[in-house]
Write a protein that holds these residues in place. Structure first.
Motif, mmCIF file in Angstrom:
data_model
loop_
_atom_site.group_PDB
_atom_site.id
_atom_site.type_symbol
_atom_site.label_atom_id
_atom_site.label_comp_id
_atom_site.label_asym_id
_atom_site.label_seq_id
_atom_site.Cartn_x
_atom_site.Cartn_y
_atom_site.Cartn_z
ATOM 1 N N GLY A 1 -20.070 34.331 16.457
ATOM 2 C CA GLY A 1 -19.003 33.344 16.578
ATOM 3 C C GLY A 1 -18.892 32.663 17.921
ATOM 4 N N LYS A 2 -19.846 32.891 18.809
ATOM 5 C CA LYS A 2 -19.804 32.268 20.135
ATOM 6 C C LYS A 2 -20.732 31.050 20.167
ATOM 7 C CE LYS A 2 -19.142 36.899 21.979
ATOM 8 N NZ LYS A 2 -19.736 37.982 22.802
ATOM 9 N N ASP A 3 -20.551 30.216 21.172
ATOM 10 C CA ASP A 3 -21.335 28.992 21.275
ATOM 11 C C ASP A 3 -22.351 29.082 22.405
ATOM 12 O OD1 ASP A 3 -19.970 27.913 19.176
ATOM 13 O OD2 ASP A 3 -18.567 26.767 20.408
ATOM 14 N N VAL A 4 -23.237 28.093 22.450
ATOM 15 C CA VAL A 4 -24.283 28.016 23.462
ATOM 16 C C VAL A 4 -24.138 26.703 24.211
ATOM 17 C CG1 VAL A 4 -26.769 28.018 23.893
ATOM 18 C CG2 VAL A 4 -25.832 29.368 22.010
ATOM 19 N N MET B 1 -24.109 22.223 19.210
ATOM 20 C CA MET B 1 -23.812 22.997 20.406
ATOM 21 C C MET B 1 -23.549 22.049 21.576
ATOM 22 S SD MET B 1 -23.476 26.127 19.815
ATOM 23 C CE MET B 1 -23.569 27.024 18.269
ATOM 24 N N HIS B 2 -23.345 22.580 22.736
ATOM 25 C CA HIS B 2 -22.876 21.802 23.878
ATOM 26 C C HIS B 2 -23.985 21.672 24.930
ATOM 27 C CE1 HIS B 2 -19.289 23.025 21.781
ATOM 28 N NE2 HIS B 2 -19.517 24.283 22.093
ATOM 29 N N TYR B 3 -23.893 20.633 25.747
ATOM 30 C CA TYR B 3 -24.937 20.419 26.741
ATOM 31 C C TYR B 3 -24.418 19.603 27.913
ATOM 32 C CZ TYR B 3 -25.258 15.863 24.406
ATOM 33 O OH TYR B 3 -24.961 14.629 23.856
ATOM 34 N N LEU C 1 -35.235 27.580 20.543
ATOM 35 C CA LEU C 1 -33.892 28.141 20.708
ATOM 36 C C LEU C 1 -32.911 27.496 19.731
ATOM 37 C CD1 LEU C 1 -33.636 28.454 24.596
ATOM 38 C CD2 LEU C 1 -34.031 30.277 22.938
ATOM 39 N N CYS C 2 -33.099 26.211 19.462
ATOM 40 C CA CYS C 2 -32.225 25.537 18.492
ATOM 41 C C CYS C 2 -32.450 26.085 17.084
ATOM 42 C CB CYS C 2 -32.463 24.025 18.528
ATOM 43 S SG CYS C 2 -31.730 23.202 19.962
ATOM 44 N N LYS C 3 -33.685 26.484 16.764
ATOM 45 C CA LYS C 3 -33.942 27.126 15.473
ATOM 46 C C LYS C 3 -33.157 28.425 15.372
ATOM 47 C CE LYS C 3 -38.634 25.313 14.728
ATOM 48 N NZ LYS C 3 -40.066 25.675 14.602
ATOM 49 N N SER C 4 -33.121 29.191 16.455
ATOM 50 C CA SER C 4 -32.359 30.442 16.461
ATOM 51 C C SER C 4 -30.868 30.177 16.339
ATOM 52 C CB SER C 4 -32.654 31.225 17.742
ATOM 53 O OG SER C 4 -34.010 31.616 17.805
ATOM 54 N N ILE C 5 -30.399 29.103 16.945
ATOM 55 C CA ILE C 5 -28.990 28.739 16.829
ATOM 56 C C ILE C 5 -28.650 28.417 15.380
ATOM 57 C CG2 ILE C 5 -27.280 26.976 17.436
ATOM 58 C CD1 ILE C 5 -28.601 26.828 20.190
ATOM 59 N N ALA C 6 -29.539 27.683 14.712
ATOM 60 C CA ALA C 6 -29.317 27.353 13.301
ATOM 61 C C ALA C 6 -29.238 28.621 12.456
ATOM 62 C CB ALA C 6 -30.431 26.433 12.797
#
Length: 286
Positions: free
Chosen positions: A64-67, A89-91, A217-222
């Motif tokens: 439930g946390k963001d990156v 996500m945020h950048y 890393l975005c694949k892992s976020i998905a």
């Protein structure tokens, strides 16, 4: 999968480090050798760090946390802006404003100001203001949007921060360390691996190598977002934190507490969701 990943990493040139005369001795464990005065990074160490980072990021997002991605150098900007919005996500790709994490309440107030200015522009296009005032407001709008547009949806502190080039983003790393936020960093041979909780040794000047790391890393976020949705019974919303970074109960948690109270008179309702614990991992120096 591992073979294709290694092939992508090698083709991107991620194993080419900096000149041997411009190296950090702390990166010695990640260096394979030296060719023509250029350090060669051990691709095994790169894959090891990337796989560890992918696993950790997926788990963090699933909880439930963001990156938050940080890459203000020219090579990283376009890559991050291309991949990160797709996983919601945020950048930060322009300039890291001091206090973005440690003074989060003020940053949220500036984002509210951005929303006010955008509303005025949409509704009246600044009609009714003098030319001087209109120019000032438009300049303020451009400045806030340029610096904070990538984190306008970040209503709580991130659970992990991904950084491209530790030497350039030292301010962001110091803020993350102060707050106990784990960091995943792409580090070249002139960087300091002690600044990262999970170090991914690799060329941080090549757009292609940065693209591979951010994409993976975005694949892992998905994957983590999918796990988050499954755990919440198909409801994407999660417990959020207030402007000051403190957790507050989500509507779903409130509904569960109300149901429990009605079902069993006198039982204690669910309490507030606990604040996220931050447990640094990896090779951070004590």
């Amino acid at each position: 999968m591992a073979e294709s990943l290694v092939k992508d990493l090698i083709e991107s040139g991620i194993h080419f480090g900096q000149r041997a005369s411009n190296w950090s001795p702390k990166m010695k464990p990640f260096i394979y050798g030296k060719r023509n005065g250029i350090h060669i990074i051990d691709i095994k160490e790169t894959v090891k760090g990337l796989l560890l980072a992918k696993k950790f990021v997926a788990k963090t997002v699933g909880d439930g946390k963001d990156v938050c991605f940080v890459g203000t150098k020219r090579q990283a900007k376009n890559v991050i802006e291309e991949h990160v919005p797709g996983v919601k996500m945020h950048y930060v790709t322009e300039r890291w404003l001091g206090g973005t994490l440690t003074n989060f309440r003020t940053i949220r107030s500036r984002l509210k100001r951005l929303e006010e200015l955008e509303h005025i522009e949409t509704e009246t296009n600044f009609a009714g203001y003098s030319k001087k005032m209109e120019s000032q407001l438009r300049r303020e709008l451009r400045k806030i949007k340029r610096n904070l547009d990538g984190i306008r949806g970040m209503d709580k502190l991130p659970g992990v921060m991904v950084v491209i080039d530790v030497r350039r983003e030292m301010t962001a790393l110091n803020e993350a360390r102060k707050l106990g936020i784990p960091t995943v960093c792409l580090i070249d041979t002139d960087g300091d691996p002690d600044m990262a909780d999970i170090a991914i040794p690799g060329n941080d000047d090549s757009m292609r190598s940065i693209d591979v790391i951010v994409r993976e890393l975005c694949k892992s976020i998905a994957e983590g977002r999918q796990q988050r949705t499954e755990r919440s019974g198909g409801e994407p919303e999660q417990d959020a934190e207030g402007d000051d970074g403190r957790p507050r109960r989500s509507r779903r948690a409130q509904y569960r507490a109300d149901d429990a109270t009605q079902a069993a008179e006198g039982e204690t309702p669910e309490g507030d969701a606990p604040a996220a614990t931050k447990t640094p991992i990896g090779n951070r120096a004590e």
